[in-house]
Design a protein around this motif. Structure first.
Motif, mmCIF file in Angstrom:
data_model
loop_
_atom_site.group_PDB
_atom_site.id
_atom_site.type_symbol
_atom_site.label_atom_id
_atom_site.label_comp_id
_atom_site.label_asym_id
_atom_site.label_seq_id
_atom_site.Cartn_x
_atom_site.Cartn_y
_atom_site.Cartn_z
ATOM 1 N N HIS A 116 99.914 73.855 79.842
ATOM 2 C CA HIS A 116 99.058 73.741 78.669
ATOM 3 C C HIS A 116 98.342 75.041 78.317
ATOM 4 N N LEU A 117 98.188 75.955 79.266
ATOM 5 C CA LEU A 117 97.446 77.196 79.018
ATOM 6 C C LEU A 117 98.124 78.118 78.011
ATOM 7 N N LYS A 118 99.445 78.009 77.858
ATOM 8 C CA LYS A 118 100.124 78.871 76.886
ATOM 9 C C LYS A 118 99.753 78.508 75.448
ATOM 10 N N TYR A 119 99.181 77.329 75.252
ATOM 11 C CA TYR A 119 98.780 76.889 73.913
ATOM 12 C C TYR A 119 97.291 77.117 73.641
ATOM 13 N N ILE A 155 97.618 65.874 75.635
ATOM 14 C CA ILE A 155 98.753 65.899 74.714
ATOM 15 C C ILE A 155 100.035 66.303 75.428
ATOM 16 N N VAL A 156 99.976 67.345 76.252
ATOM 17 C CA VAL A 156 101.168 67.779 76.986
ATOM 18 C C VAL A 156 101.675 66.651 77.877
ATOM 19 N N GLN A 157 100.767 65.999 78.617
ATOM 20 C CA GLN A 157 101.183 64.890 79.473
ATOM 21 C C GLN A 157 101.693 63.718 78.641
ATOM 22 N N GLY A 158 101.061 63.460 77.507
ATOM 23 C CA GLY A 158 101.508 62.380 76.633
ATOM 24 C C GLY A 158 102.915 62.615 76.105
ATOM 25 N N ILE A 159 103.208 63.842 75.722
ATOM 26 C CA ILE A 159 104.553 64.173 75.227
ATOM 27 C C ILE A 159 105.577 64.043 76.352
ATOM 28 N N ASN A 205 109.936 61.384 78.361
ATOM 29 C CA ASN A 205 110.520 61.298 79.694
ATOM 30 C C ASN A 205 111.148 62.635 80.099
ATOM 31 N N ILE A 206 110.360 63.704 79.964
ATOM 32 C CA ILE A 206 110.799 65.048 80.327
ATOM 33 C C ILE A 206 109.787 65.652 81.292
ATOM 34 N N THR A 207 110.197 66.683 82.023
ATOM 35 C CA THR A 207 109.299 67.317 82.990
ATOM 36 C C THR A 207 108.685 68.614 82.465
ATOM 37 N N SER A 251 93.887 57.294 74.261
ATOM 38 C CA SER A 251 94.399 58.295 75.196
ATOM 39 C C SER A 251 95.378 59.221 74.490
ATOM 40 N N GLY A 252 95.698 60.321 75.154
ATOM 41 C CA GLY A 252 96.660 61.270 74.606
ATOM 42 C C GLY A 252 98.016 60.637 74.353
ATOM 43 N N VAL A 253 98.440 59.762 75.276
ATOM 44 C CA VAL A 253 99.751 59.106 75.135
ATOM 45 C C VAL A 253 99.775 58.240 73.878
ATOM 46 N N ALA A 254 98.711 57.486 73.652
ATOM 47 C CA ALA A 254 98.654 56.634 72.458
ATOM 48 C C ALA A 254 98.627 57.481 71.192
ATOM 49 N N PHE A 255 97.909 58.578 71.232
ATOM 50 C CA PHE A 255 97.813 59.461 70.068
ATOM 51 C C PHE A 255 99.168 60.096 69.762
ATOM 52 N N VAL A 256 99.910 60.443 70.801
ATOM 53 C CA VAL A 256 101.232 61.068 70.642
ATOM 54 C C VAL A 256 102.186 60.144 69.892
ATOM 55 N N ARG A 257 102.055 58.849 70.067
ATOM 56 C CA ARG A 257 102.949 57.889 69.402
ATOM 57 C C ARG A 257 102.898 58.014 67.879
ATOM 58 N N ASN A 258 101.816 58.549 67.340
ATOM 59 C CA ASN A 258 101.726 58.773 65.893
ATOM 60 C C ASN A 258 102.702 59.841 65.419
#
Length: 122
Positions: free
Chosen positions: A4-7, A35-39, A44-46, A102-109
Motif C-alpha cells: 500500500h505504501l507505493k500509493y 482498499i488493497v486488502q479488499g481488492i 482472490n489475488i495475492t 469495511s474496505g471489502v464492502a466499499f470495493v464491491r461498488n
C-alpha cells in the motif's frame, strides 16, 4: 516495503493534502490498507497488478472522502434563506450522514473495474 505504501504519496496529492503533512498519515494508511486488502479478497489475488494502480487510487480516494467527510466540507456559509420582494424562500441546512462499511464492502461498488482481474477459487 508494504504494497500500500507505493500509493501513499499519490493519494495525498489526490486529496489535496501536502506531502510533508503527517497528522493524517494514520487515516491514509488505514484507508489504503483496507482498499488493497479488499481488492485482494474480492479478486482472490495475492498482489495488486500494475494495471489496477489507478483503480486502487480512485477507490482509496472515494473511501477516504466518504469515511472522513468533515475534512472536505466547504468553509463558505450555506445560504439558508432568500428574499425577493414579498417572497421569502428558506432552504434546509441539515447535513447528510454517510456511513462507510469495511474496505471489502466499499470495493464491491467498483466491481465493474475489478471483475477482469478476479480469479476463480477451487
Amino acid at each position: 516495503m508494504e504494497e500500500h505504501l507505493k500509493y501513499f504519496v499519490k493519494l495525498k496529492q489526490l486529496l489535496g493534502i501536502p506531502v510533508e503533512e503527517t497528522k493524517k498519515d494514520f487515516q491514509l494508511t488505514f484507508a489504503l490498507e483496507s482498499i488493497v486488502q479488499g481488492i485482494k479478497t474480492f479478486c482472490n489475488i495475492t498482489a495488486i497488478p500494475r494495471e489496477l494502480d489507478t483503480v486502487v487510487l480512485q477507490i482509496a480516494e472515494d473511501y477516504y472522502r466518504a469515511k472522513y467527510p468533515t475534512e472536505f466540507e466547504q468553509t463558505a456559509p450555506a445560504v439558508t434563506s432568500i428574499k425577493r420582494g414579498d417572497v421569502t424562500t428558506t432552504f434546509g441546512s441539515a447535513k447528510a450522514v454517510v456511513t462507510v462499511g469495511s474496505g471489502v464492502a466499499f470495493v464491491r461498488n467498483y466491481e465493474a473495474q475489478l471483475v477482469a482481474f478476479r480469479r476463480m477459487r477451487w
